[in-house]
Design a protein around this motif. Structure first.
Motif, short mmCIF file in Angstrom:
data_model
loop_
_atom_site.label_atom_id
_atom_site.label_comp_id
_atom_site.label_asym_id
_atom_site.label_seq_id
_atom_site.Cartn_x
_atom_site.Cartn_y
_atom_site.Cartn_z
N THR B 150 0.96 -1.09 -0.15
CA THR B 150 0.16 0.21 0.02
C THR B 150 0.97 1.34 0.20
O THR B 150 1.78 1.42 0.74
CB THR B 150 -0.77 0.06 1.35
N TYR B 151 0.64 2.12 -0.87
CA TYR B 151 1.23 3.35 -1.00
C TYR B 151 0.50 4.76 -0.72
O TYR B 151 -0.82 4.40 -0.94
CB TYR B 151 1.69 3.51 -2.52
N VAL B 207 -4.35 6.70 -1.65
CA VAL B 207 -4.00 5.63 -1.08
C VAL B 207 -4.28 4.44 -2.02
O VAL B 207 -5.21 4.10 -2.20
CB VAL B 207 -4.35 5.45 0.34
N LEU B 208 -3.04 3.83 -2.61
CA LEU B 208 -3.23 2.80 -3.51
C LEU B 208 -2.56 1.57 -2.95
O LEU B 208 -1.51 1.44 -2.43
CB LEU B 208 -2.42 3.08 -4.60
N ALA B 209 -3.22 0.27 -3.00
CA ALA B 209 -2.85 -1.01 -2.98
C ALA B 209 -2.69 -1.55 -3.83
O ALA B 209 -3.59 -1.83 -4.91
CB ALA B 209 -3.74 -1.49 -1.89
N SER B 239 -1.91 -5.26 1.47
CA SER B 239 -2.84 -4.43 1.32
C SER B 239 -3.77 -4.01 2.41
O SER B 239 -4.03 -4.95 3.17
CB SER B 239 -3.87 -5.30 0.16
N ILE B 240 -3.96 -2.70 2.34
CA ILE B 240 -5.05 -2.07 3.64
C ILE B 240 -6.37 -2.45 3.29
O ILE B 240 -7.08 -2.86 4.24
CB ILE B 240 -4.92 -0.89 4.10
#
Lengths: 121, 692
Positions: B150-151, B207-209, B239-240
């Motif tokens: 996750t970024y 917020v990208l997983a 991944s959140i």
């Protein structure tokens, strides 16, 4: 409704490769052989994207990009230019002239379409 | 989805219910061997059926379960609480695998559960096997999930970003295709007098997983590197989105036009992780094995997500949705027309919004009813397998582009024709093993099914590397049947077209498979009924290729609206080559219906005369040049109105006999426009020419 793309390049093979790919992807394609030739198409037509080479006789790509950006109806139309890996300085020059992005030659169809995806939908 | 698959779905749902019941009984009576046998049997049926009807994941997953229960049956693995827990979780997972769309979340669950199940069969069987050797036993491609990361991404475009034609929204859209996202939108508008309408005042936080490498995120922004401030920071090595509570927590903190700092998000994640005792490196098999309770927790949150990620809807409802969307498109067109006509400025914005939403709704509704070709492939594989056995031939079926999607009604319409083409290839195309060896070809024959998009069409090619079709033989047969005169000169293409004539069967031996009275003419007719076309190409001893060209969807077409007198007609845009201006004089005084346009000669129809339209044609008319196969033909119309998206409605039964129109559409103003079937117009013209 299919989007119209203007391709400008003095090399016939590049024109064919690009137009073949784009037509197959469902776009309408207009073809110009150099900057002067391309400007004729821009009058009164609805063009959604311009793809141009930088090195061309008569009017080169940078001049064409500047000319397009000077036309009121094309202020915000995306322009992609074709370039090679080694022309980093040209890249900046073209961006300063108003280009939206670039496509690095040589390219495969998927690369071309991926670049397109960033600027029109 | 075909009937077999639907049957299997029903059956599988029952089987899974039975499995669940049996497992619950087993819990009460762990040593009852008849219950264990029942469980084993159900798993076996699921595995077999899944493989045959295109549920590969289900089949593969049940295989692992079956392995464990085989050991249970042989008293090598004991029935205990842990085993039952994992099996019951698997039952829920099996239900998810039956849904038509297997989402990344389901796949991730699949991988984790599979590892757990495999562990049972290995560990309980060979007590001393170390965890490490599990890793070696796992198929690296199938069993270790791609690791999600996750970024937190900050995308802050400079004010002038839109000056060179960049649309930041397209980049956000591209980003959302990389994985799951939360988006935070911020804007910083200056005082009104300083506002420059061409400038950008927005920025985004995403917020990208994703399981894609970091480079692919940076690649999204490659054109705007210098026109925006872009920061990509990792916040969680997984991944959140598998933790709904955490996602909610983060969402709550987004908004208010405020950037949520990476450190803040990390803190939220850390708090959540701590509170829920979640190990961060969930991807590691070792940790999974060490901390079973954690996995269970994770699984429950996973399956929670899986349940909502996909639902099954009856196709009736989808049809109804499509109908309503079609109606909406028409109604919206009439709204736009009304607003334009009455110059209602107040309504313009609203009308344009409705137009946009309608378009998006239409596109979404379309994708709902698209089904990948994959659903048919299993059936084809089975057919090839069974028939090649029957004929004593060795044939393998190779498919390419099975993920290509088509409208579900189209899938139904092409099944029979495709089966017929395959039968033909197996029966007539591919030679026997002896013949092939004698010709120096590999003993195994190959049939390829290749599908790909081309514009608004899908091409499906069925080709074989068999004996090909000898044109002389076709000509001879057609002459014998009295279909052609023996002395006519025909091009190769025209000869192959003879194959599509009714009653043309060339098989030397009428076999069980081919001589069924279903000829190529039926294939062609069926495909043309859905506005497709069939093309045959063959080289002797190299093979035969049949190409089906099909529209992606049947119900909406892009068309060109043209005027003839007081009537309007639609020409499908896909066949339009060019539009030329011509004077009424040129059209009326043409010789032999040939008109010279831009230095080229085209045969043409004057539609005004052909359709006996009322009124006079104007002095300046337009000629729409349409293309079909290699031919181009002009259609002279009074004038071209413009492009239109037409919702195609079938013509009533009274008009069934006519061939020039494929349907009708209701225009925004309530008027009806007929849709021309140009391929029919052209072939009619060709026939006329031949008679003359």
């Amino acid at each position: 409704m299919s989007k119209t793309i203007l391709i400008v390049d003095d090399s016939e093979s590049i024109r064919e490769v690009v137009s073949f790919t784009l037509e197959n992807a469902g776009y309408s394609v207009l073809i110009g052989t150099d900057g002067d030739d391309a400007l004729k198409f821009l009058d009164g037509r609805n063009i959604d994207l311009v793809i141009t080479d930088l090195h061309m006789p008569n009017m080169n790509g940078i001049e064409l990009i500047k000319a397009i950006r000077n036309m009121d109806e094309y202020k915000r139309v995306p322009i992609l230019f074709l370039t090679t890996e080694s022309q980093q300085d040209k890249k900046n020059e073209a961006k300063d002239a108003g280009a939206t992005g670039w496509i690095i030659k040589p390219f495969v169809p998927s690369k071309l379409l991926a670049a397109l995806n960033k600027v029109i939908r | 989805m075909d009937t077999f698959q639907r049957k299997f779905l029903e059956e599988a749902t029952d089987l899974i219910n039975t499995l669940e019941q049996s497992l619950l009984s087993l819990e009460l009576d762990p040593n009852n061997s008849s219950i264990i046998d029942e469980i084993f049997r159900v798993m076996h049926s699921l595995k077999g059926g899944g493989g045959m009807f295109g549920f590969e994941k289900l089949s593969e997953f049940t295989h692992h379960l079956e392995t464990v229960y085989d050991l249970v049956r042989k008293h090598k693995v004991a029935v205990n609480r842990e085993l039952l827990d994992i099996t019951l979780t698997s039952v829920d997972h099996l239900r998810n695998l039956l849904s038509t769309e297997v989402t990344p979340a389901i796949l991730a669950t699949n991988d984790i559960l599979t590892q757990r199940i495999i562990k049972f069969s290995i560990e309980d069987h060979h007590q001393n096997t170390s965890i490490l050797s599990h890793l070696e036993l796992l198929d690296p491609e199938q069993d270790i999930p791609e690791s999600f990361v996750t970024y937190n991404i900050r995308f802050e475009p400079h004010a002038n970003i839109m000056h060179n034609g960049t649309n930041p929204l397209l980049l956000l859209d591209e980003l959302s295709h990389l994985g799951l996202t939360l988006v935070n939108y911020m804007e910083h508008l200056p005082a009104l007098e300083n506002l420059e309408y061409q400038n950008n005042y927005s920025s985004w936080q995403i917020v990208l997983a994703t399981n894609k490498p970091r480079e692919s995120i940076l690649d999204v922004f490659i054109f705007v590197e210098d026109d925006a401030h872009i920061v990509v920071e990792e916040i969680f090595p997984n991944s959140i989105f598998q933790f709904p509570d955490l996602v909610n927590k983060i969402s709550e903190n987004l908004g208010n036009n405020q950037l949520l700092e990476t450190e803040k998000i990390k803190l939220l994640v850390a708090e959540y992780v701590k509170a829920n005792a979640i190990s961060q490196s969930l991807n590691s098999v070792q940790e999974v094995a060490e901390d079973a309770s954690v996995v269970k927790q994770k699984l429950s949150s996973f399956s929670k997500e899986s349940v909502i990620s996909s639902i099954r809807v009856s196709s009736d409802k989808i049809d109804q949705l499509m109908n309503l969307v079609s109606e909406l498109v028409t109604t919206q067109a009439s709204l736009s027309l009304y607003v334009d006509k009455h110059n209602l400025h107040g309504l313009t914005q609203i009308s344009e919004n409705i137009e946009n939403i309608t378009r998006m709704l239409r596109d979404t509704a379309f994708t709902i009813s698209l089904i990948p070709l994959e659903h048919l492939i299993t059936r084809f594989k089975r057919l090839v397998r069974d028939l090649s056995n029957e004929f004593g031939k060795d044939i393998s079926l190779i498919t390419e582009g099975a993920e290509t999607e088509l409208d579900k009604t189209l899938i139904q319409s092409i099944t029979e024709p495709m089966m017929h083409l395959l039968r033909n290839s197996i029966d007539h195309g591919i030679e026997t093993v002896h013949e092939r060896i004698a010709k120096g070809k590999p003993a195994q024959g190959k049939i390829y099914i290749k599908a790909f998009y081309s514009g608004s069409y899908v091409h499906i090619q069925v080709s074989d590397d068999g004996r090909g079709i000898n044109p002389d033989f076709i000509k001879k047969r057609a002459t014998e049947k009295g279909l052609i005169q023996s002395d006519v000169n025909l091009s190769q293409k025209e000869i192959y077209d003879l194959l599509f004539l009714p009653g043309f069967s060339t098989a030397d031996v009428v076999t069980d498979v081919s001589g069924r009275g279903v000829g190529m003419d039926v294939v062609k007719r069926k495909i043309e009924e859905i506005r497709g076309s069939v093309d045959l190409h063959s080289d002797i001893d190299v093979g035969t290729t049949l190409t089906l060209k099909l529209p992606i969807t049947l119900s909406i077409i892009d068309g060109l609206l043209v005027n003839l007198g007081s009537e309007q007609y639609i020409i499908p845009l896909s066949v339009v080559d060019k539009i030329y201006a011509a004077t009424n004089n040129e059209i009326q005084n043409s010789f032999n219906n040939i008109i010279t346009l831009d230095g080229k000669q085209f045969p043409f129809y004057n539609l005004h005369d052909e359709f006996e339209s009322d009124g006079e044609s104007p002095k300046k008319q337009e000629v729409v040049v349409v293309k079909f196969d290699e031919q181009k033909i002009g259609l002279a119309v009074d004038y071209v109105v413009g492009e239109i998206q037409a919702v195609l409605k079938p013509l009533g039964k009274h008009f069934r006999k006519q061939e020039f129109f494929s349907g009708a559409t209701i225009l925004g103003n309530g008027q009806i426009a007929l849709v021309l079937d140009t391929s029919k117009v052209i072939s009619e013209y060709t026939v006329m020419q031949m008679i003359e």
